[in-house]
Design an enzyme around this catalytic site. Sequence first.
Site, PDB file in Angstrom:
ATOM      1  N   ARG A  13       0.809  -1.231   0.000  1.00 55.95           N
ATOM      2  CA  ARG A  13       0.000   0.000   0.000  1.00 55.95           C
ATOM      3  C   ARG A  13       0.836   1.273   0.000  1.00 55.95           C
ATOM      4  O   ARG A  13       0.325   2.366  -0.231  1.00 55.95           O
ATOM      5  CB  ARG A  13      -0.950  -0.014   1.200  1.00 55.95           C
ATOM      6  N   ALA A 436      35.915  50.043  -1.359  1.00 59.65           N
ATOM      7  CA  ALA A 436      34.828  49.336  -2.047  1.00 59.65           C
ATOM      8  C   ALA A 436      35.260  48.929  -3.447  1.00 59.65           C
ATOM      9  O   ALA A 436      35.963  49.672  -4.123  1.00 59.65           O
ATOM     10  CB  ALA A 436      33.601  50.230  -2.108  1.00 59.65           C
TER      11      ALA A 436
END
Length: 495
Positions: A13, A436
Amino acid sequence: MNIVILAAGQGKRMKSALPKVLQTLAGKPLLQHVLGTALALQGKATKNGPIVVVGHGAAEVKTFLADVSKEDSAFEKVSTALQAEQKGTGHALLQALSKLDVQEPTLVLYGDVPLISKKTLSKLEKLADGVRGKDCALALLTQNLANPTGYGRIVRDAEGSVQEIVEEKDATPSQKAIKEINTGIMVLPTNSLKKWLKSLRSSNAQGEYYLTDVIAMAVKDGVPIRTTQADHEFETVGVNSRDQLAALERVHQLNIANQLMDAGISLADPARIDVRGTLECGTDVFIDVGCVFEGAVTLASGTKVGPYCVIRNSVIGKAVAIQAYSHIDGAKVGNQSVIGPYARLRPGADLANDVHIGNFVEVKNSKIASNSKANHLAYVGDSIVGSRVNIGAGTITCNYDGVNKHKTIIEDDVFIGSDTQLVAPVRVGRGATLGAGTTLTKDAPANQLTISRAKQISLPWKRPVKVEKMPLAKKAIVKKVSAKKSASKSSKGKK
Ligand code: UD1
Ligand code: MG
């Protein structure tokens, strides 16, 4: 005590390629739950470990046993017996017979009944009164069910003594009305069991060798039959289908949630937490909805976990704030740190106290010392980061050259500007600032500004003007006209 776990059935099942006993509950195969309890019950002293009767998917089950033994040596004691053809529970037990110590009683368990407790099994063992070398009584674990459909029924005489077990398919209407069912779990006297199993017949509705037929044989032989029940109904629930598995998972998770709350942990909703392993918590821990904990996780006192976090094999310190949607795996997080929302800590992330890891930041195999921050969109891998370091948004440690991984070392008090790439191996000296957009390929000296950036220039510039697009219909007309024109041109040319 001998322990035999019946696990040869197919589990039709489930409609799965996986043998039923390898389906998982709380992240662990059903069989592993049963074996864990069986091993705990036997204790270290028992020489012969549990015997698993395998059949359907025997190879997969054996592979699982080999794998789990590598993780936990206790499982090395587990052995298997093959039931090549599934001819019933009695036939299954027969396959394990040669491995049983006749001096000891035998406990039968099912591989698809995962939540049976050690406490209940100890109770059943005591009830059978098994003493080494002496035949014990037969102890049955039964259950009263409002709806007993499908189960074997416990048939008692007027005095209440058990006479037999009758399977649903063989039961008379009055037997079907019996609410007391056989859970399948029982302790049997091994010597007698040998004899009984050999005389089983398959003349019943299913043409199977029923283990349950030994009960009537025991009555005949004057073996006392005793019954007891588990403290909780979920302990004896078997898994046959996916809906039963899902239902048992929720029952199990709710039990875990209740244990956590009993221990003083706050859950936003006990129905919305999943623990697939062990979760150890200090006092005043709060866990919001939808969190999943896997493996061994520790949350120290005062820590709060936001909604929908996944935390696996990690140690989280005191008063940590783990915010929504964070994913933490194989990490250590120091006290008062703030993680997330949307942070990812991968194996080897080792954060000291007061570290902030913000949204869309990934940390892997890196040590970050106290009071350092990477708050937005960064990747920190194979790095050693000092204290009070600020890692700007978009910063990446380029740790992988396509073949090997290299280390990045960032010393104390460094400030890294946004969108910086640190091409490892590379070191940033104490107190350095990286401008940066820097692509750092060489070590940056301490206390200086290091910057690699194309020189900024400005040029006169006119923005292009947007070219109007023609509507489709107009385009088609223009096409036709131009086709006609070119046709007449070429015919003129011929003249
Ligand atoms: C069995 C019991 C029934 C009980 C019920 C509880 C028998 C005859 N019946 O019925 O009284 O109420 O369990 O759930 O014992 N297995 C094998 N080999 C086989 C057949 C089964 O290893 O040939 C294993 C299965 O994998 C499973 C367990 O035995 O783990 C039970 O088998 P199942 O077919 O589910 O038995 P039921 O018909 O439910
Ligand atoms: Mg069954």
